[in-house]
Scaffold this active site. Structure first.
Site, short mmCIF file in Angstrom:
data_model
loop_
_atom_site.label_atom_id
_atom_site.label_comp_id
_atom_site.label_asym_id
_atom_site.label_seq_id
_atom_site.Cartn_x
_atom_site.Cartn_y
_atom_site.Cartn_z
N TYR A 262 78.47 3.76 59.14
CA TYR A 262 78.91 4.98 59.09
C TYR A 262 78.94 5.44 60.62
O TYR A 262 79.00 4.75 61.67
CB TYR A 262 77.90 5.77 58.22
CG TYR A 262 78.48 7.03 57.95
CD1 TYR A 262 79.80 7.20 57.45
CD2 TYR A 262 77.72 8.28 57.87
CE1 TYR A 262 80.29 8.63 56.88
CE2 TYR A 262 78.14 9.61 57.65
CZ TYR A 262 79.45 9.51 57.19
OH TYR A 262 79.96 10.77 56.73
N LYS B 178 90.18 -2.35 31.63
CA LYS B 178 91.16 -2.93 32.23
C LYS B 178 90.57 -3.33 33.47
O LYS B 178 90.91 -4.50 34.17
CB LYS B 178 92.46 -1.93 32.43
CG LYS B 178 93.66 -2.55 32.78
CD LYS B 178 94.51 -2.98 31.82
CE LYS B 178 95.73 -3.49 32.26
NZ LYS B 178 96.78 -3.95 31.15
N GLU C 8 99.22 2.69 33.18
CA GLU C 8 98.82 2.29 31.90
C GLU C 8 98.80 3.50 30.98
O GLU C 8 98.71 4.40 31.28
CB GLU C 8 97.19 1.95 32.11
CG GLU C 8 96.90 1.11 31.13
CD GLU C 8 97.22 -0.54 31.04
OE1 GLU C 8 97.57 -1.02 32.15
OE2 GLU C 8 97.19 -1.23 30.23
N ASP C 9 99.43 2.82 29.78
CA ASP C 9 99.27 4.06 28.59
C ASP C 9 100.06 5.17 28.91
O ASP C 9 99.32 6.28 28.62
CB ASP C 9 97.94 4.18 28.10
CG ASP C 9 97.40 2.76 27.48
OD1 ASP C 9 98.11 1.81 27.19
OD2 ASP C 9 96.17 2.64 27.16
N GLY D 77 110.64 0.52 23.27
CA GLY D 77 109.75 1.24 24.14
C GLY D 77 109.44 0.67 25.47
O GLY D 77 110.23 -0.30 25.76
N ASN E 238 99.75 -4.37 18.20
CA ASN E 238 98.33 -4.56 18.21
C ASN E 238 97.68 -3.43 17.59
O ASN E 238 98.17 -2.33 17.57
CB ASN E 238 97.60 -4.60 19.60
CG ASN E 238 97.75 -6.17 20.06
OD1 ASN E 238 97.43 -6.96 19.52
ND2 ASN E 238 98.02 -6.29 21.38
#
Lengths: 153, 443
Positions: free
Chosen positions: B43, B98, B140-141, B200, B302
């Site tokens: 730092y 993930k 994601e998603d 999709g 899934n």
């Protein structure tokens, strides 16, 4: 690809394309909800245009398949000059025949045919919200002439 | 429902353990702190020299900081697993999971980062603003078609790789499985008729990769909830305005102009890739039985595949794959995404191109082929962890060849870099466990 005047045999195919035009308009504006019996209405509409004086019905065809249609009618602008108007009321090309300058060609051909009928100004009727049609005509030097306002009372 | 008892058990443990550990991943230091004096290096005042060096040459942020190995796992929570729009907080445990897989299998420092954005545009500008801290982004998603616009724009507008696992990941691993399924059934990709059921994120990307890999788009038929896509379908203009990706697919595929439903599409087809509906009876035996002899069927929903493998075999399918680990041939994104990012990050790639994904799929397929293919083994399993550095090296090399790598490693260097980083991650896990920092969960 051939551009030609519509024939009786084209009636069914043209009516389909007309209904598709109306459905596309509805995608842009809910006040253009399409009636459930649009197809028979379109058939009557096309029939009354076929060969009628002062009307123009051009199709683009590939072999026996009709892939595009443009319909126009002549009108009088009683208070204005230029006086004689050619009004494009319907114009549709199937998706896979788009982006190939066919629309441009059909518009040019329709304008030439209308000129033969004495038309001095070509006007196209499209829903205000139909951006694709707005862009198409603007790109070809057309500009908005009138605004039609609508409201459910 | 198959394996109901096991799933309940997993759910119970997931709830209990998540609370016990207070989350699955967290920050760990990389440098020693020998005494508080070291903070004068890590730092201020020492750090200022590093900052100035990077200011003069921003690319050095990939050398002097952890940026080279850091990605964000970003979701707006709009389509999480099969649960729908459960919001960013609901998405957090998934993104943590993930991130853990990225870390354990790929040595990637992945930060779970669900965000509260509504529109695609908001998400795009937020992710772009994160760029200086990241070596890459895993989306994601995110619901379709929003995910297509977001990925396309971010891939075009960012200088680090952006990956949407539900598109490229699923498509890439599907392609890997398909390469070997074709081999097992004596087919070539060219000339094989492929039906994609569902349009999709996954199948839209699968269609694109298939074509890039050599399929004639006219041999591909895509079926969605309204039937077979073709250029004159009644809703085609609606698709043009609302989902241009699907619209383009409708125009370019289905050369024979097949119309109707899934059964019509499957008649005379060789391959089915279903990524559409929860099973177990979303697809019927009589639909599979009209396919060509020695047919291939992937059921990727899934947790319950569209059709159970035994039924599909009975209906005539020779090679069957699902997304589950308890059946043979698990088409699982986890085989791909850790290795893809490992390879891309090691060469400081600016993007992950479709051909890099195809290279990854080819390597994944080659790995399984070397071990002997059969109708029950077309794709490696997750425990064959030697596959990850191999795929990473292949991806890195593809990036170098395509000119999207900032750092030009040889294949050997790529492989060694990947192995070192992945091994380090596993070592950290082992040390933390052996040292009692990570304890086993209470039963």
């Amino acid at each position: 690809m051939q551009l030609r005047h519509a024939k009786k045999e084209d009636l069914d195919a043209i009516s389909d394309l007309i209904v598709r035009t109306k459905r596309l308009n509805n995608e842009f504006d809910p006040l253009f909800a399409v009636v459930s019996d649009a197809k028979p209405r379109a058939e009557k509409y096309v029939q009354s245009t076929l060969g009628a004086p002062g009307h123009l019905l051009l199709v683009a065809s590939e072999g026996t398949k009709v892939v595009g249609v443009i319909r126009a009618e002549t009108r009088e602008r009683i208070f204005y000059e230029p006086h004689k108007e050619g009004r494009i009321t319907d114009f549709y090309i199937l998706p896979e025949y788009r982006r190939k300058a066919l629309g441009h060609e059909m518009l040019e051909r329709a304008s030439a045919e209308l000129k033969k009928l004495g038309v001095e100004i070509v006007v196209a009727d499209v829903p205000a919200q139909n951006e694709i049609a707005n862009r198409f005509y603007a790109k070809r030097g057309f500009r908005a002439l009138t605004h039609q306002f609508g409201k459910i009372p | 429902m198959p394996k109901k008892a096991t799933e309940d058990e997993f759910s119970r443990k997931a709830l209990g353990y998540s609370k016990f550990y207070g989350g699955k991943v967290g920050f760990a230091p990389k440098v020693p702190v020998r005494s508080l004096d070291d903070f004068s290096i890590w730092y201020t005042p020492g750090v200022a020299a590093v900052s100035k060096a990077i200011q003069a040459e921003p690319g050095l942020s990939f050398e002097y900081t952890g940026r080279w190995n850091t990605i964000a796992v970003v979701s707006d929570g709009s389509r999480v697993l099969g649960l729908g729009n459960i919001g960013p907080e609901g998405a957090l445990p998934v993104m943590e999971g993930k991130a853990l897989i990225y870390n354990y299998l790929g040595g990637v420092n992945a930060i779970p980062l669900p965000v509260k954005t509504k529109t695609g545009e908001e998400l795009i500008s937020l992710v772009k603003a994160l760029e200086p801290s990241l070596g890459g982004v895993n989306l994601e998603d995110i619901e379709s078609p929003k995910c297509f616009e977001v990925l396309d724009r971010l891939r075009a507008e960012m200088e680090v790789p952006v990956w949407h696992d539900d598109q490229q990941g699923t498509a890439g691993v599907t392609l890997a499985g398909l390469f070997n399924a074709l081999e097992v059934t004596d087919r070539k990709l060219a000339g094989t008729r492929v039906v994609l059921c569902g349009s999709g994120a996954a199948n839209v990307a699968t269609e694109r990769l298939l074509v890039e890999a050599g399929s004639d788009p006219r041999d591909i038929i895509v079926v969605d909830s309204k039937g077979i896509l073709h250029p004159e379908r009644e809703d085609i203009d609606q698709l043009m305005l609302k989902n241009k990706w699907k619209y383009e697919i409708a125009l370019s595929t289905n050369g024979d102009r097949v119309t109707g439903g899934l059964r019509d599409a499957l008649q005379g087809s060789d391959v089915l890739v279903a990524a559409a509906h929860q099973g177990p009876a979303a697809i019927k035996p009589e639909e599979i039985s009209v396919m060509n002899k020695r047919s291939i069927a992937f059921f990727l929903a899934n947790p319950v595949p569209e059709m159970l493998p035994a039924e599909a075999h009975a209906a005539g399918a020779e090679v069957v794959a699902t997304g589950r680990s308890d059946y043979p041939n698990q088409v699982n994104n986890s085989l791909l995404f850790p290795a893809i990012f490992r390879g891309a990050l090691d060469v400081r790639a600016r993007t992950i191109t479709d051909s890099m994904v195809i290279q990854a799929a080819t390597e994944l397929a080659a790995f399984a082929r070397e071990r002997g293919l059969s109708s029950d083994y077309i794709i490696p399993t997750m425990v064959q962890w030697e596959v990850y550095p191999r795929v990473a090296a292949r991806v890195g090399q593809a990036a170098v060849r395509e000119g999207v790598a900032r750092k030009e490693l040889t294949e050997d260097e790529s492989m060694r870099a990947a192995m070192a980083t992945i091994e380090r991650s596993r070592k950290v896990m082992n040390q933390l466990r052996n040292g009692g920092v990570i304890v086993d969960p209470p039963e």
